[in-house]
Design a protein around this motif. Structure first.
Motif, PDB file in Angstrom:
ATOM      1  N   ASN A  11       0.814  -1.218   0.000  1.00 21.44           N
ATOM      2  CA  ASN A  11       0.000   0.000   0.000  1.00 21.44           C
ATOM      3  C   ASN A  11       0.847   1.268   0.000  1.00 21.44           C
ATOM      4  O   ASN A  11       1.815   1.361   0.746  1.00 21.44           O
ATOM      5  CB  ASN A  11      -0.909   0.012   1.243  1.00 21.44           C
ATOM      6  N   SER A  63       4.591  -0.786   7.674  1.00 19.82           N
ATOM      7  CA  SER A  63       3.407  -0.868   8.525  1.00 19.82           C
ATOM      8  C   SER A  63       2.081  -0.681   7.792  1.00 19.82           C
ATOM      9  O   SER A  63       1.037  -1.056   8.313  1.00 19.82           O
ATOM     10  CB  SER A  63       3.508   0.144   9.664  1.00 19.82           C
ATOM     11  N   ASN A  64       2.102  -0.116   6.590  1.00 18.29           N
ATOM     12  CA  ASN A  64       0.837   0.059   5.871  1.00 18.29           C
ATOM     13  C   ASN A  64       0.561  -1.071   4.876  1.00 18.29           C
ATOM     14  O   ASN A  64      -0.484  -1.088   4.245  1.00 18.29           O
ATOM     15  CB  ASN A  64       0.777   1.426   5.177  1.00 18.29           C
TER      16      ASN A  64
END
Length: 93
Positions: A11, A63-64
């Protein structure tokens, strides 16, 4: 050996191609098969636990990004894919 199905999504990547390459290089360290048409899905055969495999596969992610992994059990799966993919799965279960 266990067979896991892994799916992921990268992402908001600034350099998507480099990030994808790094992830696939890590994933390709395992015996795996890809199904044409399912770009972000692989089947992996390994002795690792789901936790250990996930811990390794997420190393190049941030983290995304997202990753989902589950273990296949003989007789408890179904789908519409090419025969070579099915044969790869069947031989390992």
């Amino acid at each position: 050996m266990a067979v896991y199905v892994v799916t992921w999504n990268l992402n908001r990547e600034v350099n998507y191609n480099a990030k994808r390459t790094a992830f696939l290089n890590n994933l390709n360290g395992y015996e795996n098969v890809a199904e044409p048409g399912l770009e972000t899905v692989r089947w992996i055969s390994t002795d690792l636990s789901p936790e250990a495999l996930t811990d390794d596969l997420i190393r190049p992610l941030d983290s995304n990004d997202r990753l989902f992994l589950t273990r296949l059990t003989a007789g408890s799966y179904q789908g519409w894919m090419n025969e070579p993919t099915w044969e790869w799965i069947r031989r390992r279960l």
